[in-house]
Design a protein around this motif. Structure first.
Motif, PDB file in Angstrom:
ATOM      1  N   SER A  41       0.837  -1.194   0.000  1.00 48.51           N
ATOM      2  CA  SER A  41       0.000   0.000   0.000  1.00 48.51           C
ATOM      3  C   SER A  41       0.869   1.241   0.000  1.00 48.51           C
ATOM      4  O   SER A  41       1.934   1.281   0.601  1.00 48.51           O
ATOM      5  CB  SER A  41      -0.927   0.004   1.225  1.00 48.51           C
ATOM      6  OG  SER A  41      -0.164   0.036   2.414  1.00 48.51           O
ATOM      7  N   VAL A  42       0.404   2.261  -0.730  1.00 47.77           N
ATOM      8  CA  VAL A  42       1.119   3.530  -0.823  1.00 47.77           C
ATOM      9  C   VAL A  42       0.315   4.582  -0.076  1.00 47.77           C
ATOM     10  O   VAL A  42      -0.877   4.773  -0.351  1.00 47.77           O
ATOM     11  CB  VAL A  42       1.308   3.951  -2.294  1.00 47.77           C
ATOM     12  CG1 VAL A  42       2.021   5.301  -2.364  1.00 47.77           C
ATOM     13  CG2 VAL A  42       2.098   2.889  -3.039  1.00 47.77           C
ATOM     14  N   LYS A  43       0.970   5.256   0.850  1.00 45.91           N
ATOM     15  CA  LYS A  43       0.289   6.284   1.637  1.00 45.91           C
ATOM     16  C   LYS A  43       0.124   7.544   0.793  1.00 45.91           C
ATOM     17  O   LYS A  43       1.062   8.000   0.144  1.00 45.91           O
ATOM     18  CB  LYS A  43       1.104   6.597   2.892  1.00 45.91           C
ATOM     19  CG  LYS A  43       0.449   7.635   3.799  1.00 45.91           C
ATOM     20  CD  LYS A  43       1.299   7.895   5.011  1.00 45.91           C
ATOM     21  CE  LYS A  43       0.669   8.961   5.903  1.00 45.91           C
ATOM     22  NZ  LYS A  43       1.498   9.260   7.085  1.00 45.91           N
ATOM     23  N   THR A  44      -1.100   8.073   0.783  1.00 48.01           N
ATOM     24  CA  THR A  44      -1.357   9.312   0.052  1.00 48.01           C
ATOM     25  C   THR A  44      -0.753  10.480   0.811  1.00 48.01           C
ATOM     26  O   THR A  44      -1.019  10.645   2.012  1.00 48.01           O
ATOM     27  CB  THR A  44      -2.868   9.538  -0.104  1.00 48.01           C
ATOM     28  OG1 THR A  44      -3.432   8.430  -0.793  1.00 48.01           O
ATOM     29  CG2 THR A  44      -3.143  10.820  -0.876  1.00 48.01           C
ATOM     30  N   PRO A  45       0.087  11.280   0.158  1.00 49.16           N
ATOM     31  CA  PRO A  45       0.695  12.412   0.858  1.00 49.16           C
ATOM     32  C   PRO A  45      -0.350  13.440   1.269  1.00 49.16           C
ATOM     33  O   PRO A  45      -1.410  13.559   0.646  1.00 49.16           O
ATOM     34  CB  PRO A  45       1.665  12.991  -0.168  1.00 49.16           C
ATOM     35  CG  PRO A  45       1.146  12.548  -1.486  1.00 49.16           C
ATOM     36  CD  PRO A  45       0.525  11.204  -1.248  1.00 49.16           C
ATOM     37  N   ASN A  46      -0.056  14.165   2.329  1.00 47.89           N
ATOM     38  CA  ASN A  46      -0.935  15.220   2.803  1.00 47.89           C
ATOM     39  C   ASN A  46      -1.105  16.277   1.706  1.00 47.89           C
ATOM     40  O   ASN A  46      -0.132  16.867   1.246  1.00 47.89           O
ATOM     41  CB  ASN A  46      -0.326  15.846   4.065  1.00 47.89           C
ATOM     42  CG  ASN A  46      -1.221  16.920   4.641  1.00 47.89           C
ATOM     43  OD1 ASN A  46      -1.236  18.041   4.152  1.00 47.89           O
ATOM     44  ND2 ASN A  46      -1.939  16.581   5.693  1.00 47.89           N
ATOM     45  N   LEU A  47      -2.353  16.515   1.281  1.00 47.71           N
ATOM     46  CA  LEU A  47      -2.600  17.421   0.156  1.00 47.71           C
ATOM     47  C   LEU A  47      -2.242  18.861   0.491  1.00 47.71           C
ATOM     48  O   LEU A  47      -1.824  19.626  -0.382  1.00 47.71           O
ATOM     49  CB  LEU A  47      -4.057  17.320  -0.285  1.00 47.71           C
ATOM     50  CG  LEU A  47      -4.481  15.970  -0.878  1.00 47.71           C
ATOM     51  CD1 LEU A  47      -5.940  16.010  -1.295  1.00 47.71           C
ATOM     52  CD2 LEU A  47      -3.602  15.605  -2.061  1.00 47.71           C
ATOM     53  N   VAL A  90       1.365  19.111  -0.143  1.00 44.49           N
ATOM     54  CA  VAL A  90       1.633  19.120  -1.583  1.00 44.49           C
ATOM     55  C   VAL A  90       1.372  20.520  -2.151  1.00 44.49           C
ATOM     56  O   VAL A  90       2.137  21.018  -2.990  1.00 44.49           O
ATOM     57  CB  VAL A  90       0.765  18.073  -2.318  1.00 44.49           C
ATOM     58  CG1 VAL A  90       0.925  18.194  -3.826  1.00 44.49           C
ATOM     59  CG2 VAL A  90       1.130  16.671  -1.865  1.00 44.49           C
ATOM     60  N   GLU A 119       7.037  11.838   4.369  1.00 49.97           N
ATOM     61  CA  GLU A 119       6.020  10.946   3.816  1.00 49.97           C
ATOM     62  C   GLU A 119       6.501  10.267   2.541  1.00 49.97           C
ATOM     63  O   GLU A 119       6.201   9.093   2.297  1.00 49.97           O
ATOM     64  CB  GLU A 119       4.736  11.739   3.549  1.00 49.97           C
ATOM     65  CG  GLU A 119       4.011  12.190   4.804  1.00 49.97           C
ATOM     66  CD  GLU A 119       2.808  13.075   4.505  1.00 49.97           C
ATOM     67  OE1 GLU A 119       2.706  13.565   3.353  1.00 49.97           O
ATOM     68  OE2 GLU A 119       1.983  13.272   5.407  1.00 49.97           O
ATOM     69  N   LEU A 120       7.249  11.018   1.713  1.00 47.11           N
ATOM     70  CA  LEU A 120       7.740  10.458   0.448  1.00 47.11           C
ATOM     71  C   LEU A 120       9.028   9.666   0.615  1.00 47.11           C
ATOM     72  O   LEU A 120       9.397   8.885  -0.269  1.00 47.11           O
ATOM     73  CB  LEU A 120       7.953  11.585  -0.568  1.00 47.11           C
ATOM     74  CG  LEU A 120       6.701  12.372  -0.992  1.00 47.11           C
ATOM     75  CD1 LEU A 120       7.081  13.517  -1.917  1.00 47.11           C
ATOM     76  CD2 LEU A 120       5.686  11.454  -1.689  1.00 47.11           C
ATOM     77  N   TYR A 180       9.277  15.777  -8.919  1.00 45.21           N
ATOM     78  CA  TYR A 180       8.004  15.866  -8.197  1.00 45.21           C
ATOM     79  C   TYR A 180       7.308  17.200  -8.479  1.00 45.21           C
ATOM     80  O   TYR A 180       6.080  17.271  -8.567  1.00 45.21           O
ATOM     81  CB  TYR A 180       8.245  15.686  -6.701  1.00 45.21           C
ATOM     82  CG  TYR A 180       6.991  15.350  -5.927  1.00 45.21           C
ATOM     83  CD1 TYR A 180       6.280  14.173  -6.172  1.00 45.21           C
ATOM     84  CD2 TYR A 180       6.503  16.207  -4.943  1.00 45.21           C
ATOM     85  CE1 TYR A 180       5.141  13.864  -5.464  1.00 45.21           C
ATOM     86  CE2 TYR A 180       5.354  15.911  -4.234  1.00 45.21           C
ATOM     87  CZ  TYR A 180       4.673  14.734  -4.495  1.00 45.21           C
ATOM     88  OH  TYR A 180       3.525  14.438  -3.786  1.00 45.21           O
ATOM     89  N   THR A 194       3.523  17.664  -9.785  1.00 49.68           N
ATOM     90  CA  THR A 194       2.509  18.429  -9.050  1.00 49.68           C
ATOM     91  C   THR A 194       1.975  19.592  -9.890  1.00 49.68           C
ATOM     92  O   THR A 194       0.783  19.897  -9.850  1.00 49.68           O
ATOM     93  CB  THR A 194       3.068  18.963  -7.725  1.00 49.68           C
ATOM     94  OG1 THR A 194       4.248  19.728  -7.981  1.00 49.68           O
ATOM     95  CG2 THR A 194       3.392  17.830  -6.774  1.00 49.68           C
TER      96      THR A 194
END
Length: 292
Positions: A2-8, A11, A47-48, A69, A73
């Motif tokens: 599973s890949v954790k979604t970064p805090n938007l 971002v 997080e990344l 990145y 983005t």
């Protein structure tokens, strides 16, 4: 894995910092402190699992991973902006099945009104001449003539036509006593003319000249041309009556079959808006109808 979604939020801060290549300038744009920008970027890096910026005493610069990145983005935010505009500006769609003559004579002229244009609905209309056996599953609404019920739809009376006598003003016909001299115009057969004379308590003139047509809108046009007196629904003759091309002739007013609006049990928002508009138009029509 599973890949954790970064805090938007982080971002968004990174996008501004990478675009401006400055935590200070990013803080000014976002209305926060440079320290808050630094914390958000640091949290995103954790997080990344990689560094996004090289940090010097008074400046920052993107690492190779940060550059890649930043490109991703920037592209994501651009697509988000375009998709948001399209979602906001796209006109909601509505599919309506409607009896063809009712559409042509009553509904289409109302589409010129600002109240309809303000709905901003992309309306897909499919016409039918005979009563529908089944309303297609793709239909949001249907307008039908008569009392049929349809599974999955709620039936509500929309318009109640009155069968009246109409003629071109040049004929000079005032009441039913003068009609036979001008000739009868009617749809399909003389049934409605016989009902008119019966309601008036008068003998039907069996040998009067008549013109029979199989569509309910054509007799109205024949009457407009001065070919005789037409027995017609005021729904179908509305446009000509409002313009003065036809005038009502004194005589019995007979009830006809109603038009009904069929709505889904759980209608979508565009269908609700259109339905409310339709009933407002039907109410205004009934008020005019009472005056003719």
């Amino acid at each position: 894995m599973s890949v954790k979604t970064p805090n938007l939020s982080s971002v968004r801060v990174f996008e501004a910092a990478s675009r401006l290549e400055s935590f200070v300038d990013a803080a000014t744009e976002l209305g926060v402190t440079p320290a808050a920008v630094s914390r958000s970027v640091r949290r995103l890096e954790e997080e990344l699992g990689t560094a996004l910026f090289y940090r010097a005493h008074r400046s920052v610069s993107l690492t190779q991973a940060g550059t890649l990145y930043a490109q991703k983005t920037a592209e994501a935010f651009r697509h988000l902006a375009v998709d948001t505009v399209e979602a906001i500006t796209e006109r909601p769609k509505l599919t309506l099945d409607v009896e063809a003559t009712f559409l042509r004579q009553w509904l289409l002229p109302r589409f010129k009104k600002p109240s309809f244009l303000d709905l901003n609905i992309a309306l897909n209309m499919r016409t039918h001449d005979d009563p529908l056996r089944v309303i297609p599953a793709s239909s949001d609404l249907a307008i039908v003539w008569g009392f049929a019920d349809y599974s999955g739809y709620k039936r509500t009376r929309l318009v109640s036509p009155k069968t009246i006598l109409v003629a071109a003003p040049d004929l000079g016909v005032v009441d039913l006593k003068e009609v036979a001299e001008c000739g009868f115009i009617h749809e399909a057969d003389e049934h409605w003319w016989r009902l008119v004379y019966e309601e008036a308590g008068m003998d039907y003139p069996e040998h009067a000249r008549s013109l029979t047509v199989t569509r309910c809108d054509i007799p109205v046009e024949a009457a407009r041309l001065g070919l005789g007196v037409c027995v017609a629904d005021d729904v179908i003759a509305e446009g000509e009556l409002r313009s003065g091309a036809l005038v009502p002739v004194s005589g019995p007013r007979l009830d006809s079959q109603d038009y009904f609006l069929m709505t889904r049990k759980t209608p979508a928002v565009p269908a609700i808006k259109f339905t409310n508009w339709l009933f407002a138009e039907a109410k205004a029509f009934a008020q005019w109808q009472a005056l003719i």
